[in-house]
Write a protein that holds these residues in place. Structure first.
Motif, PDB file in Angstrom:
ATOM      1  N   GLY A  34      -8.747 -60.596  -0.134  1.00 17.38           N
ATOM      2  CA  GLY A  34      -9.295 -59.871   1.003  1.00 17.38           C
ATOM      3  C   GLY A  34      -9.767 -58.462   0.711  1.00 17.38           C
ATOM      4  O   GLY A  34     -10.089 -57.723   1.624  1.00 17.38           O
ATOM      5  N   ARG A  35      -9.798 -58.083  -0.553  1.00 16.85           N
ATOM      6  CA  ARG A  35     -10.312 -56.747  -0.839  1.00 16.85           C
ATOM      7  C   ARG A  35     -11.827 -56.718  -0.729  1.00 16.85           C
ATOM      8  O   ARG A  35     -12.418 -55.664  -0.614  1.00 16.85           O
ATOM      9  CB  ARG A  35      -9.889 -56.310  -2.230  1.00 16.85           C
ATOM     10  N   ARG A  36     -12.403 -57.891  -0.805  1.00 16.13           N
ATOM     11  CA  ARG A  36     -13.840 -57.969  -0.582  1.00 16.13           C
ATOM     12  C   ARG A  36     -14.081 -58.878   0.596  1.00 16.13           C
ATOM     13  O   ARG A  36     -13.357 -59.848   0.815  1.00 16.13           O
ATOM     14  CB  ARG A  36     -14.536 -58.525  -1.829  1.00 16.13           C
ATOM     15  N   LYS A  37     -15.109 -58.569   1.351  1.00 18.88           N
ATOM     16  CA  LYS A  37     -15.442 -59.361   2.514  1.00 18.88           C
ATOM     17  C   LYS A  37     -16.175 -60.623   2.062  1.00 18.88           C
ATOM     18  O   LYS A  37     -16.997 -60.567   1.157  1.00 18.88           O
ATOM     19  CB  LYS A  37     -16.371 -58.533   3.413  1.00 18.88           C
ATOM     20  N   ALA A  38     -15.840 -61.730   2.699  1.00 17.14           N
ATOM     21  CA  ALA A  38     -16.520 -62.971   2.352  1.00 17.14           C
ATOM     22  C   ALA A  38     -18.004 -62.855   2.676  1.00 17.14           C
ATOM     23  O   ALA A  38     -18.395 -62.302   3.701  1.00 17.14           O
ATOM     24  CB  ALA A  38     -15.906 -64.134   3.126  1.00 17.14           C
ATOM     25  N   LYS A  39     -18.811 -63.378   1.805  1.00 17.11           N
ATOM     26  CA  LYS A  39     -20.257 -63.346   1.995  1.00 17.11           C
ATOM     27  C   LYS A  39     -20.641 -64.200   3.193  1.00 17.11           C
ATOM     28  O   LYS A  39     -21.461 -63.833   4.017  1.00 17.11           O
ATOM     29  CB  LYS A  39     -20.926 -63.863   0.727  1.00 17.11           C
ATOM     30  N   ARG A  40     -20.046 -65.370   3.264  1.00 14.88           N
ATOM     31  CA  ARG A  40     -20.219 -66.213   4.433  1.00 14.88           C
ATOM     32  C   ARG A  40     -19.047 -67.170   4.464  1.00 14.88           C
ATOM     33  O   ARG A  40     -18.346 -67.341   3.476  1.00 14.88           O
ATOM     34  CB  ARG A  40     -21.543 -66.974   4.385  1.00 14.88           C
ATOM     35  N   GLU A  41     -18.829 -67.747   5.619  1.00 10.40           N
ATOM     36  CA  GLU A  41     -17.718 -68.687   5.722  1.00 10.40           C
ATOM     37  C   GLU A  41     -18.251 -70.070   5.990  1.00 10.40           C
ATOM     38  O   GLU A  41     -19.252 -70.248   6.669  1.00 10.40           O
ATOM     39  CB  GLU A  41     -16.767 -68.268   6.845  1.00 10.40           C
ATOM     40  N   MET A  42     -17.569 -71.065   5.447  1.00 11.62           N
ATOM     41  CA  MET A  42     -17.948 -72.423   5.753  1.00 11.62           C
ATOM     42  C   MET A  42     -16.692 -73.254   5.912  1.00 11.62           C
ATOM     43  O   MET A  42     -15.637 -72.920   5.383  1.00 11.62           O
ATOM     44  CB  MET A  42     -18.862 -72.996   4.676  1.00 11.62           C
ATOM     45  N   VAL A  43     -16.817 -74.307   6.667  1.00 10.19           N
ATOM     46  CA  VAL A  43     -15.674 -75.153   6.939  1.00 10.19           C
ATOM     47  C   VAL A  43     -15.529 -76.153   5.792  1.00 10.19           C
ATOM     48  O   VAL A  43     -16.479 -76.817   5.413  1.00 10.19           O
ATOM     49  CB  VAL A  43     -15.867 -75.876   8.280  1.00 10.19           C
ATOM     50  N   VAL A  44     -14.322 -76.221   5.261  1.00 11.08           N
ATOM     51  CA  VAL A  44     -14.058 -77.180   4.197  1.00 11.08           C
ATOM     52  C   VAL A  44     -13.180 -78.299   4.764  1.00 11.08           C
ATOM     53  O   VAL A  44     -12.099 -78.050   5.258  1.00 11.08           O
ATOM     54  CB  VAL A  44     -13.334 -76.505   3.015  1.00 11.08           C
ATOM     55  N   PRO A  45     -13.683 -79.530   4.739  1.00 14.38           N
ATOM     56  CA  PRO A  45     -12.879 -80.632   5.260  1.00 14.38           C
ATOM     57  C   PRO A  45     -11.712 -80.948   4.320  1.00 14.38           C
ATOM     58  O   PRO A  45     -11.876 -80.973   3.117  1.00 14.38           O
ATOM     59  CB  PRO A  45     -13.852 -81.810   5.314  1.00 14.38           C
ATOM     60  N   VAL A  46     -10.565 -81.125   4.897  1.00 10.30           N
ATOM     61  CA  VAL A  46      -9.380 -81.450   4.097  1.00 10.30           C
ATOM     62  C   VAL A  46      -8.813 -82.779   4.583  1.00 10.30           C
ATOM     63  O   VAL A  46      -8.598 -82.967   5.774  1.00 10.30           O
ATOM     64  CB  VAL A  46      -8.308 -80.340   4.233  1.00 10.30           C
ATOM     65  N   TYR A  47      -8.607 -83.697   3.678  1.00 13.48           N
ATOM     66  CA  TYR A  47      -8.052 -85.004   4.024  1.00 13.48           C
ATOM     67  C   TYR A  47      -6.638 -85.112   3.499  1.00 13.48           C
ATOM     68  O   TYR A  47      -6.321 -84.586   2.443  1.00 13.48           O
ATOM     69  CB  TYR A  47      -8.909 -86.116   3.418  1.00 13.48           C
TER      70      TYR A  47
END
Ligand SMILES: [Zn+2]
Length: 81
Positions: free
Chosen positions: A66-79
């Motif tokens: 968290g020292r750097r801000k995420a460039k973008r977020e995406m949802v990762v499906p987890v099974y």
């Protein structure tokens, strides 16, 4: 980050030559997967084993903590079975 870093290095598993590539790396942080794009890694051209330098791993750790801000977020499906 020098692109010559892996020049002349050999894979410790198969002895193949290692080339620098940018790879996507996923890490699990607090039960959540994050994806780090364009991570410089040494990749064995024979067996595909990836090697990371201590500097790169440190940057990755700082990034996902968290020292750097995420460039973008995406949802990762987890099974789960
Ligand atoms: Zn190899």
């Amino acid at each position: 980050m020098t692109s010559k870093f892996w020049e002349g290095e050999c894979c410790e598993y198969c002895g193949g030559p290692i080339a620098e590539k940018r790879v996507n790396l996923s890490r699990k942080i607090k039960n959540k997967y994050v994806l780090i794009e364009r991570v410089p890694a040494g990749v064995c051209t024979e067996c595909g084993t990836r090697y990371y330098t201590a500097n790169v791993l440190k940057t990755v750790e700082e990034t996902v903590r968290g020292r750097r801000k995420a460039k973008r977020e995406m949802v990762v499906p987890v099974y789960s079975l």
